[in-house]
Design an enzyme around this catalytic site. Structure first.
Site, short mmCIF file in Angstrom:
data_model
loop_
_atom_site.label_atom_id
_atom_site.label_comp_id
_atom_site.label_asym_id
_atom_site.label_seq_id
_atom_site.Cartn_x
_atom_site.Cartn_y
_atom_site.Cartn_z
CG HIS A 1 45.20 43.00 38.50
ND1 HIS A 1 45.65 42.08 37.57
CD2 HIS A 1 44.91 42.29 39.61
CE1 HIS A 1 45.63 40.87 38.13
NE2 HIS A 1 45.17 40.96 39.36
CD GLU B 1 47.66 42.41 41.47
OE1 GLU B 1 47.38 42.09 42.64
OE2 GLU B 1 48.00 41.55 40.61
CG ASP C 1 42.83 40.40 42.32
OD1 ASP C 1 42.79 39.42 41.56
OD2 ASP C 1 43.83 41.13 42.42
CG HIS D 1 48.99 33.30 39.60
ND1 HIS D 1 50.10 33.97 40.07
CD2 HIS D 1 48.00 34.22 39.62
CE1 HIS D 1 49.79 35.22 40.35
NE2 HIS D 1 48.50 35.40 40.08
ZN LIG Z 1 45.11 39.27 40.75
#
Ligand SMILES: [Zn+2]
Length: 348
Positions: free
Chosen positions: A64, A206, A229, A320
């Site tokens: 993604h 995604e 990923d 994140h």
């Molecule tokens: Zn990811």
């Protein structure tokens, strides 16, 4: 290859592409792959599909392109900007970050402000800041000034953070989730020698529901798929290995299941395929049974009558957040693994 991969990841990490606005990343990929593939096209949703033609057996690789970010939802009369989050943010990570607003007249710098910590009540400090308590300050004094700069309701916002090198071939930056996977697929496609037809799909959206993977897998209808990923290593303070057994720098991981089986339960044939290729070529890998988090493979494996899938992940710390950390060697080993695997047909 280390420096080449590092430079590529740097370019991709510094680029901006929140879910639904992946255009900048798209341009980099297109430039990198144009010379190496038979066809490269964008579909309706915005997925970029790069194809290298081979025999009838087809493999879909997915990474993604989008990163988690924000979007302007309200501008008050004093020019302060309220936002929604796109993707899974932990609110305190956003407080006091520098951001880039992608307005109609170009990039506008801003900062995320909130109530000064000196003025917080004790319970406010304890609770931690919430998204609703924060706003973006671009220096404007009125709503009209915000508009003048090309920022409006719906303007996408990303974190402003430059890629940096740490010790031992480790690097830090934003959006390694999932520009690490994007770099891995670009390097794979550039060196690919496979008898199969290989579709590299750089998916959109995604982080907000695996959307690009769903539509592209349906239209391509491949015989099998590998999503790439990042994943969570448990090799630093605050995590125990029993909760996250992977380590950075010990090779990419192959997913057996993720999200305790609610996400992907990988096709055993796909896991055996990658595992045996890794063993045959002395490529370090780690096996992953994940409790939380999922990837594009979750959407792909449930497409049509079911597509045998697994995920190849790069362990990355602090994902994140704007300071994700990974080891470049894990991307390189991932490239080696895919290059070798794509010479051998999986037994499905
Ligand atoms: Zn990811």
């Amino acid at each position: 290859m280390s420096d080449v991969v590092k430079e590529l990841l740097k370019k991709l990490s510094n680029a901006h592409g929140v879910s639904g606005s992946e255009g900048n990343v798209y341009e980099i990929i297109r430039k990198e792959l144009r010379k190496y593939v038979d066809d490269i096209r964008e579909d309706t949703l915005g997925n970029l599909i790069a194809t290298k033609k081979g025999n009838k057996f087809s493999v879909m690789l997915a990474a993604h392109m989008d990163e988690i970010g924000l979007m302007v939802k309200f501008i008050d009369e004093k020019g302060f900007i309220r936002f929604v989050t796109l993707g899974g943010w932990y609110a305190p990570t956003l407080y006091s970050q520098r951001v880039v607003l992608h307005g109609t007249k170009g990039k506008v710098p801003g900062v995320i402000g909130g109530k000064p910590v000196h003025l917080m009540e004790e319970d406010e400090r304890k609770k931690g800041v919430r998204v609703e308590d924060m706003f973006i300050d671009i220096g404007a004094r009125t709503a009209a000034e915000v508009e003048e700069l090309g920022v409006e309701i719906g303007t996408p916002v990303t974190i402003d953070r430059e890629f940096t090198e740490l010790a031992n071939g480790r690097v830090s930056g934003k959006a390694f989730d999932n520009r690490a996977g994007v770099a891995l697929l670009i390097k794979t496609m550039q060196q690919l020698e496979s008898p199969f037809t290989v579709y590299s799909v750089f998916t959109v959206q995604e982080e907000v529901g695996l959307k690009g993977a769903r539509t592209s897998a349906f239209s391509i209808d491949p015989d099998c798929a590998v999503a790439t990923d990042v994943t969570i290593p448990g090799d630093h303070p605050g995590v125990e290995k029993k909760d996250a057994a992977l380590e950075m720098g010990k090779g990419p991981s192959i997913t057996i299941i993720d999200s305790s089986g609610r996400g992907l339960i990988a096709h055993p044939g796909m896991v055996r395929w990658l595992k045996s290729v890794a063993a045959a070529h002395d490529i370090p890998i780690q096996m992953e049974v994940g409790a939380g988090g999922t990837t594009d493979a979750t959407a792909i494996h449930l497409t049509r009558g079911g597509i045998p899938s697994t995920t190849l992940s790069v362990p990355a710390r602090y994902i994140h957040s704007p300071v994700e950390v990974l080891d470049i060697h894990d991307i390189e080993e991932g490239v080696r693994l895919l290059l070798e695997a794509l010479k051998v047909k999986p037994k499905l």
